[in-house]
Design a protein around this motif. Sequence first.
Motif, short mmCIF file in Angstrom:
data_model
loop_
_atom_site.label_atom_id
_atom_site.label_comp_id
_atom_site.label_asym_id
_atom_site.label_seq_id
_atom_site.Cartn_x
_atom_site.Cartn_y
_atom_site.Cartn_z
N GLU A 12 55.28 48.85 58.34
CA GLU A 12 55.56 47.94 57.24
C GLU A 12 54.77 46.65 57.42
N ALA A 13 54.15 46.17 56.36
CA ALA A 13 53.45 44.89 56.36
C ALA A 13 54.02 44.03 55.24
N GLY A 14 53.57 42.78 55.17
CA GLY A 14 54.11 41.88 54.16
C GLY A 14 55.32 41.11 54.64
N THR A 15 55.53 41.08 55.96
CA THR A 15 56.65 40.36 56.56
C THR A 15 56.11 39.25 57.45
N ARG A 16 57.00 38.34 57.84
CA ARG A 16 56.59 37.24 58.72
C ARG A 16 56.51 37.66 60.18
N GLU A 17 57.08 38.79 60.49
CA GLU A 17 56.97 39.33 61.85
C GLU A 17 55.74 40.22 61.93
N ARG A 18 54.94 40.01 62.97
CA ARG A 18 53.71 40.80 63.12
C ARG A 18 54.05 42.28 63.27
N PRO A 19 53.45 43.15 62.45
CA PRO A 19 53.76 44.58 62.53
C PRO A 19 53.30 45.18 63.86
N HIS A 20 54.06 46.15 64.33
CA HIS A 20 53.66 46.91 65.52
C HIS A 20 52.77 48.05 65.05
N VAL A 21 51.48 47.92 65.31
CA VAL A 21 50.51 48.90 64.81
C VAL A 21 49.68 49.43 65.97
N PRO A 22 49.06 50.61 65.80
CA PRO A 22 48.13 51.12 66.82
C PRO A 22 46.96 50.15 67.02
N GLU A 23 46.34 50.24 68.17
CA GLU A 23 45.26 49.30 68.51
C GLU A 23 44.12 49.34 67.52
N VAL A 24 43.80 50.52 66.98
CA VAL A 24 42.66 50.62 66.06
C VAL A 24 42.94 49.93 64.72
N VAL A 25 44.20 49.67 64.42
CA VAL A 25 44.57 49.03 63.15
C VAL A 25 44.56 47.51 63.28
N ARG A 26 44.69 46.99 64.49
CA ARG A 26 44.84 45.55 64.70
C ARG A 26 43.72 44.71 64.10
N PRO A 27 42.43 45.13 64.17
CA PRO A 27 41.38 44.30 63.56
C PRO A 27 41.56 44.09 62.06
N SER A 28 42.31 44.94 61.39
CA SER A 28 42.51 44.82 59.94
C SER A 28 43.68 43.92 59.58
#
Length: 231
Positions: A12-28
């Motif tokens: 989930e994105a669009g929140t004030r808490e940084r999403p927990h995402v895979p490493e390859v997604v972090r640059p985006s």
Amino acid sequence: MCEGYGLIGSFEAGTRERPHVPEVVRPSLRRTDDGVWVVMARKVARHIDGDRFIPATGGAPYPRDAIAECRRGRSHAVPDEDCSCGFHAVSEAAPEPYGGRFTVLEVALSGRILASHWIRGGLLFRAERQTVITWSDITAPQPVRLPDRPPQPPTPPLEPGGRTARLRPPDPRGLDRAGLRLPVREPQVVRLADDAGYCVLDARQREPRGHRNRWQHRQDAATDGVLIEIS
């Protein structure tokens, strides 16, 4: 249609808490000026007028800020792993030019997001909400396949101690020129068959060996966006 393979993650994105995402997604991932985390991505579409766009593959238009629902009327969450619903975008723009009149969009994705590998490299995202941040209209005559070559370093300055000049980018036509922000008003809900657009004129793309899934999303007149089995 731009196709992905191998689901990387759902978040989930669009929140004030940084999403927990895979490493390859972090640059985006990007944090807006008002503290909301979104995924920044790119796509190609057709600009109608004002703030309305049509997917490169055609179909129903969508406004600058919108929430997608399943166009087949299914009650599942959007996007769903077993459906092609949601807004489509990619992490990296394709290197080949495309023919005709198109609009390159930079979009902020939020809500429920699925990330997969893209057959051209990078990531393919499908998202619940899409906000167009900037767009630029371009015209390319015919699709031309460019040779693969590594990126070249910038030309060094002619004088010792000098700096390579950079052109200032044009003023973007975005929702908020002062910074990256999502609209406060409630987004419009739309039903559409979306596509990232970069593959619309290149049907010869093949999936990398060793990464074939049994199921693949296709969205054309023959299948009407359903899942088909591949060998």
